[in-house]
Structure formats: structure tokens, C-alpha cells
Design a protein around this motif. Structure first.
Motif, mmCIF file in Angstrom:
data_model
loop_
_atom_site.group_PDB
_atom_site.id
_atom_site.type_symbol
_atom_site.label_atom_id
_atom_site.label_comp_id
_atom_site.label_asym_id
_atom_site.label_seq_id
_atom_site.Cartn_x
_atom_site.Cartn_y
_atom_site.Cartn_z
ATOM 1 N N ARG A 226 0.922 -1.059 -0.120
ATOM 2 C CA ARG A 226 -0.359 -0.249 -0.305
ATOM 3 C C ARG A 226 0.783 1.164 0.132
ATOM 4 O O ARG A 226 0.868 2.007 -0.755
ATOM 5 C CB ARG A 226 -0.583 0.155 1.770
ATOM 6 C CG ARG A 226 -1.614 1.177 0.674
ATOM 7 C CD ARG A 226 -2.415 1.146 2.091
ATOM 8 N NE ARG A 226 -2.469 1.001 3.967
ATOM 9 C CZ ARG A 226 -3.722 0.730 4.494
ATOM 10 N NH1 ARG A 226 -4.985 0.952 4.821
ATOM 11 N NH2 ARG A 226 -3.302 0.826 6.125
ATOM 12 N N GLY A 227 2.092 0.884 0.469
ATOM 13 C CA GLY A 227 2.204 2.439 0.596
ATOM 14 C C GLY A 227 3.783 3.365 -0.652
ATOM 15 O O GLY A 227 3.629 4.068 -0.482
ATOM 16 N N MET A 228 3.579 1.790 -1.683
ATOM 17 C CA MET A 228 4.058 2.025 -2.906
ATOM 18 C C MET A 228 3.185 2.156 -3.903
ATOM 19 O O MET A 228 2.859 2.380 -5.229
ATOM 20 C CB MET A 228 4.736 0.502 -3.318
ATOM 21 C CG MET A 228 6.564 0.508 -2.328
ATOM 22 S SD MET A 228 7.294 0.106 -3.340
ATOM 23 C CE MET A 228 8.306 0.604 -4.169
ATOM 24 N N GLY A 229 1.911 2.261 -3.196
ATOM 25 C CA GLY A 229 0.676 3.530 -4.449
ATOM 26 C C GLY A 229 -0.495 1.767 -4.576
ATOM 27 O O GLY A 229 -1.583 2.581 -5.513
ATOM 28 N N ALA A 230 -0.204 0.875 -3.881
ATOM 29 C CA ALA A 230 -0.812 -0.678 -4.422
ATOM 30 C C ALA A 230 -1.890 -0.663 -4.417
ATOM 31 O O ALA A 230 -2.202 -0.641 -2.854
ATOM 32 C CB ALA A 230 -0.160 -1.503 -4.409
ATOM 33 N N ASN A 231 -3.381 -1.345 -4.591
ATOM 34 C CA ASN A 231 -4.352 -1.618 -4.142
ATOM 35 C C ASN A 231 -4.610 -2.926 -3.470
ATOM 36 O O ASN A 231 -4.174 -3.621 -4.181
ATOM 37 C CB ASN A 231 -5.384 -0.989 -4.824
ATOM 38 C CG ASN A 231 -5.508 0.025 -5.861
ATOM 39 O OD1 ASN A 231 -6.021 1.057 -4.411
ATOM 40 N ND2 ASN A 231 -5.517 0.305 -6.422
ATOM 41 N N ILE A 232 -5.274 -2.787 -2.193
ATOM 42 C CA ILE A 232 -4.952 -4.208 -1.130
ATOM 43 C C ILE A 232 -6.257 -5.156 -1.460
ATOM 44 O O ILE A 232 -7.222 -4.707 -1.156
ATOM 45 C CB ILE A 232 -3.951 -4.490 -0.186
ATOM 46 C CG1 ILE A 232 -2.932 -3.320 -0.220
ATOM 47 C CG2 ILE A 232 -4.097 -5.963 0.451
ATOM 48 C CD1 ILE A 232 -1.859 -3.556 -0.658
ATOM 49 N N VAL A 233 -5.959 -6.167 -2.026
ATOM 50 C CA VAL A 233 -6.792 -7.205 -1.743
ATOM 51 C C VAL A 233 -6.733 -8.067 -1.098
ATOM 52 O O VAL A 233 -5.623 -8.513 -1.067
ATOM 53 C CB VAL A 233 -7.552 -8.372 -2.747
ATOM 54 C CG1 VAL A 233 -9.015 -8.850 -2.503
ATOM 55 C CG2 VAL A 233 -8.867 -6.425 -3.873
ATOM 56 N N ALA A 234 -7.074 -8.463 0.639
ATOM 57 C CA ALA A 234 -6.497 -10.184 1.371
ATOM 58 C C ALA A 234 -7.341 -10.362 1.890
ATOM 59 O O ALA A 234 -8.880 -10.155 1.263
ATOM 60 C CB ALA A 234 -6.574 -8.904 2.606
ATOM 61 N N THR A 235 -6.949 -11.777 1.308
ATOM 62 C CA THR A 235 -7.593 -13.517 1.646
ATOM 63 C C THR A 235 -7.862 -13.565 3.661
ATOM 64 O O THR A 235 -6.948 -13.845 3.660
ATOM 65 C CB THR A 235 -7.584 -13.948 0.999
ATOM 66 O OG1 THR A 235 -6.243 -14.768 0.838
ATOM 67 C CG2 THR A 235 -7.940 -13.536 -0.999
ATOM 68 N N GLU A 236 -8.730 -14.277 3.633
ATOM 69 C CA GLU A 236 -8.653 -15.026 4.800
ATOM 70 C C GLU A 236 -9.437 -16.008 5.111
ATOM 71 O O GLU A 236 -10.267 -16.587 4.331
ATOM 72 C CB GLU A 236 -9.109 -13.802 6.026
ATOM 73 C CG GLU A 236 -7.878 -13.390 6.631
ATOM 74 C CD GLU A 236 -6.500 -14.131 7.443
ATOM 75 O OE1 GLU A 236 -7.310 -15.356 7.900
ATOM 76 O OE2 GLU A 236 -5.698 -14.211 7.747
ATOM 77 N N ILE A 237 -9.406 -16.686 6.592
ATOM 78 C CA ILE A 237 -9.787 -17.470 6.562
ATOM 79 C C ILE A 237 -10.561 -17.662 8.345
ATOM 80 O O ILE A 237 -11.908 -18.124 8.581
ATOM 81 C CB ILE A 237 -10.267 -19.176 6.660
ATOM 82 C CG1 ILE A 237 -8.363 -19.151 7.328
ATOM 83 C CG2 ILE A 237 -9.406 -19.915 5.475
ATOM 84 C CD1 ILE A 237 -7.981 -20.491 7.986
#
Ligand code: RBV
Length: 417
Positions: A226-237
Motif C-alpha cells: 500500500r505504501g507503494m501505491g498498490a490497492n490491497i485485497v486480502a483473503t482470510e479464513i
């Protein structure tokens, strides 16, 4: 001969790398100075199975300075730095490690480190200790104890202990706050992106980066991306972890959905089959996939191969898979630890504390290990405070301490509004 490395002529270059790491690892270096005088590991034979990096070299030299004899192998086929391995072998140390060895050679190297009948073992991923248990249980009689560096290794050992199969005590170095809350988060965060960038040189700004697993490692990766400008999608259980990701401002969804959106996928779960065939079926042309969990099972490469028409190495640590429908997927570092295979692993500054914990755990075993049960132990929490204090000191920072009055207030349950 007590070693097998790629090329001893690389030793000079390796020494430079180690000198650099030593200049960034003041806590471990301070422990080394003390240990030279006190010799806490005198008479110990330590078999180690840990990424052969410049930071590990600083640990190895510290163990030797403390009086131990060592015999070492790498804990991952792609993580050995050949220059560092050469430098340590040239110092006369028993070193069995080279970059790109096969799985058979990997176990051959572990076997060689058992030849001198260790009294202590050090693992990252539990492969060495498991080899002792499965193939040489008789050796376990002379082992006082072991240590384990990483989350997945600790999981394996806890499962062995729960089954009553563990033959000697083990310190879970990973469970120290000065390990998991720093190495796993900031170390993995920076070094994984370092690996992705070295292998791809892609622009991260504006990309959708899918992080598989929002544990300490996943959180570190997400924050830095994110700090480098990416959009984050996280997956979890786990719902609580997913909720943390949401409140940190990330999107959370099932991998089946994320697979369609991601430009770069980084798995960090410790679980197998995070990316499988049905995900590859819907990925965008050009998607980059890699793993930063300890084992190489998080990406199902068999499923990818089964859909592939042709493949080629387009850059070091970057294989282009052209699927039967023409889409291209880029697999980095053969699905092995991206940070160690394509970059240099975690920066020295965080490994300083991880390996200080390793060193102190081995010293504790040498001193009192015989009194311990055949269980997985955590290191004392006071040690975290001491190490963190030391670290802050080396960074030129000081913190406050409670006054006697404040101490009293802490336990004064009658004080209220
Ligand atoms: N790790 N070691 C390094 N630079 O030596 N980098 C990462 C290094 C360790 C880290 O502690 C983590 O728990 C483990 O690699 C995963 O195999």
C-alpha cells in the motif's frame, strides 16, 4: 572435507556481505562480544538448518565465538547465498549448502550435518528435527534441545508434541515478540516486495495486490505494498483477521473473487492450495503470482502446469506460463519463498533481534536444557524487553521508566476517579 558449497572462490565476496550485515546487527554483535569471554556454548555441537544468508553468517560466527562447533545446511533449496556459504566454508566451518540444490541433495546436506552427532539443533521449518525424529531417533538421545525459527515450523513441532512424538525440548523462537512482531511483519513486508521487484520490476502503484492470508506476514506485505501505491485485497479464513484487514482499509473477499482482480498475488498463509486451478482459470492475462510462506505448497504448480501450453524463463526467478487459452501467468521463484529466492531475505536490522533470540535460546538450552520436558517452549517475555531495550539503545533512543509511585499505582485497585 567438511563442506560442500558452490564455489570457494566466492569467499571474498561473501566476506564483504557478512561484514555489511555485521555492521547492521549491533545487538547480536554485543552478545557475541560477551560470549567470547563467557563461552556459554563451549562443548556444544550445533547442527543448523537455516537459510544461508549474510545474517545467518553473523549468527553462525557468534555461535562459534561462544565456543560451539557447528555444522550447517540451508533450509530451502533456493535461499542459499553461494558467496556467504563459500565465506563460511573458507573459515573452516562445516557448511553444506548451495543455491538451487535438488530435494534429494537438500536431505543429503541435512544428513551431513548430523554426522557429528549434534547436542543442539536449530531449525527453520523443522526439516532437520523431523529428519532426526523420522530417520535417526537414536541421535535424539544425545540432543539436549532444539530451536525453531518460523511459524510453520512451530506448528509442525506443536503437532508432534501433541502426538507425544517429540523426543527433546524445543524453543519456539518464532513466538518471541521481538521475532514475530518485527521479523514476520516488517521483515517479510519489505523483503517480499524486494523479491517481487527484483524478479519483475513492475510498477506497484495503481496495481491490485492480492495478499493471501492476513497474519503477521500478510499484514506486513499489505502495508508495504500500500505504501507503494498498490490497492490491497486480502483473503482470510479467520473472521477476526479479516476484520482487522477491513479496518486497516483493505478490501477483503474470497480468493475466487480476488483471483479475477489481482495483478500481483502474494501468498503468506502457511497453508497449501491457496492458489489452485480454478483461480488460474479466471486470472487476468499478465498476472504475477508468488509465495512468501515457508513451504512451496501454497501455489498449486501442478494445476498451473496442467493448464499450460508453453513456458519459458523470461527473467531470473520469473517463469512465463502461457496457458492453453493464450493468457500468460508469471510464476516467481518456483513458488518458493520470494524474499529469499529472488532477493536477500529480511534486512539485517530485523534479523538482528530474531537471531539474538536464537542465540539466547541455544545458550539457555546448553545451560538448563536437560531440566526441560519434551515440549515446545516459549522464550521468557522479559528477554523481549531486554532485547528491545538493547535495540533501541543501538538506535540512539531511550524510553521512560515507571517511577516507584507509578509502580504502586499499577497494583492499587482502590484508586478510581
Ligand atoms: N528469514 N531469514 C532471513 N535474511 O536470514 N530472512 C528471513 C535472513 C527467516 C525468517 O525469520 C522467517 O521466519 C523464515 O526465514 C521463513 O523461512
Amino acid at each position: 572435507m567438511n563442506h560442500k558449497v558452490a564455489d570457494l572462490k566466492l569467499a571474498d565476496a561473501g566476506r564483504l556481505r557478512i561484514d555489511w550485515a555485521e555492521s547492521r546487527m549491533p545487538v547480536l554483535m554485543a552478545l557475541r562480544e560477551r560470549a567470547k569471554r563467557e563461552q556459554p556454548l563451549k562443548g556444544m555441537r550445533i547442527a543448523g538448518c537455516l537459510h544461508v544468508t549474510k545474517e545467518t553468517a553473523v549468527l553462525v560466527r557468534t555461535l562459534v565465538a561462544a565456543g560451539a562447533e557447528i555444522s550447517w545446511s540451508g533450509c530451502n533449496p533456493l535461499s542459499t547465498n553461494d558467496e556467504v556459504a563459500a565465506a563460511l566454508a573458507a573459515e573452516g566451518l562445516s557448511m553444506y549448502a548451495w543455491h538451487g540444490l535438488s530435494v534429494d541433495e537438500f536431505y543429503w546436506c541435512i544428513e551431513r550435518t548430523l554426522d557429528f552427532k549434534p547436542t543442539l539443533t536449530l531449525d527453520d521449518g523443522a526439516d532437520l528435527i523431523f529428519q532426526v525424529h523420522a530417520k535417526h531417533p537414536e541421535l535424539a538421545k544425545s540432543v539436549i534441545g532444539g530451536t525453531e525459527e518460523t511459524t510453520t515450523g512451530v506448528q509442525r513441532l506443536r503437532a508432534m508434541a501433541a502426538d507425544g512424538k517429540l523426543l527433546y525440548p524445543v524453543y519456539a523462537v518464532n513466538d518471541s515478540e521481538t521475532k514475530w512482531d518485527f521479523d514476520n511483519v516488517y521483515g517479510t513486508g519489505q523483503s517480499s516486495l524486494d523479491g517481487v521487484l527484483r524478479a519483475t520490476s513492475v510498477l506497484l502503484a495503481g496495481k491490485t495486490v492480492v495478499v493471501g492470508g492476513y497474519g503477521h506476514c500478510g499484514r506486513g506485505v499489505a502495508e508495504r505494498a500500500r505504501g507503494m501505491g498498490a490497492n490491497i485485497v486480502a483473503t482470510e479464513i479467520r473472521a477476526t483477521q479479516a476484520l482487522k484487514a477491513v479496518l486497516e482499509g483493505h478490501r477483503v473477499m474470497k480468493m475466487d473473487e480476488a483471483a479475477k482482480l489481482g495483478d500481483v498475488f502474494i501468498t503468506a498463509t502457511g497453508m497449501k492450495d491457496i492458489l489452485v486451478g480454478r483461480h488460474f482459470d479466471v486470472m487476468k492475462d499478465g498476472a504475477v503470482i508468488c509465495n512468501t510462506g515457508h513451504y512451496d505448497c501454497e501455489i498449486n504448480i501442478g494445476d498451473l502446469e496442467a493448464r499450460t501450453r508453453s513456458k519459458r524463463e523470461i527473467r531470473p526467478n520469473n517463469e512465463e506460463y502461457t496457458l492453453k487459452d493464450g493468457r500468460r501467468i508469471y510464476l516467481l521463484a518456483k513458488g518458493r519463498l520470494i524474499n529469499l529466492a529472488a532477493a536477500e531475505g529480511h534486512p539485517s536490522e530485523v534479523m538482528d533481534m530474531s537471531f539474538a533470540n536464537q542465540f539466547l535460546a541455544l545458550c539457555a538450552l546448553a545451560k538448563d536444557g536437560k531440566k526441560l520436558e519434551k515440549k515446545v517452549y516459549a522464550l521468557p517475555p522479559e528477554q523481549d524487553q531486554e532485547l528491545a531495550q538493547l535495540k533501541l539503545g543501538t538506535m540512539g533512543m531511550a524510553i521512560d521508566a515507571l517511577t516507584a509511585e507509578q509502580q504502586k499505582y499499577l497494583s492499587d485497585y482502590s484508586a478510581g476517579t
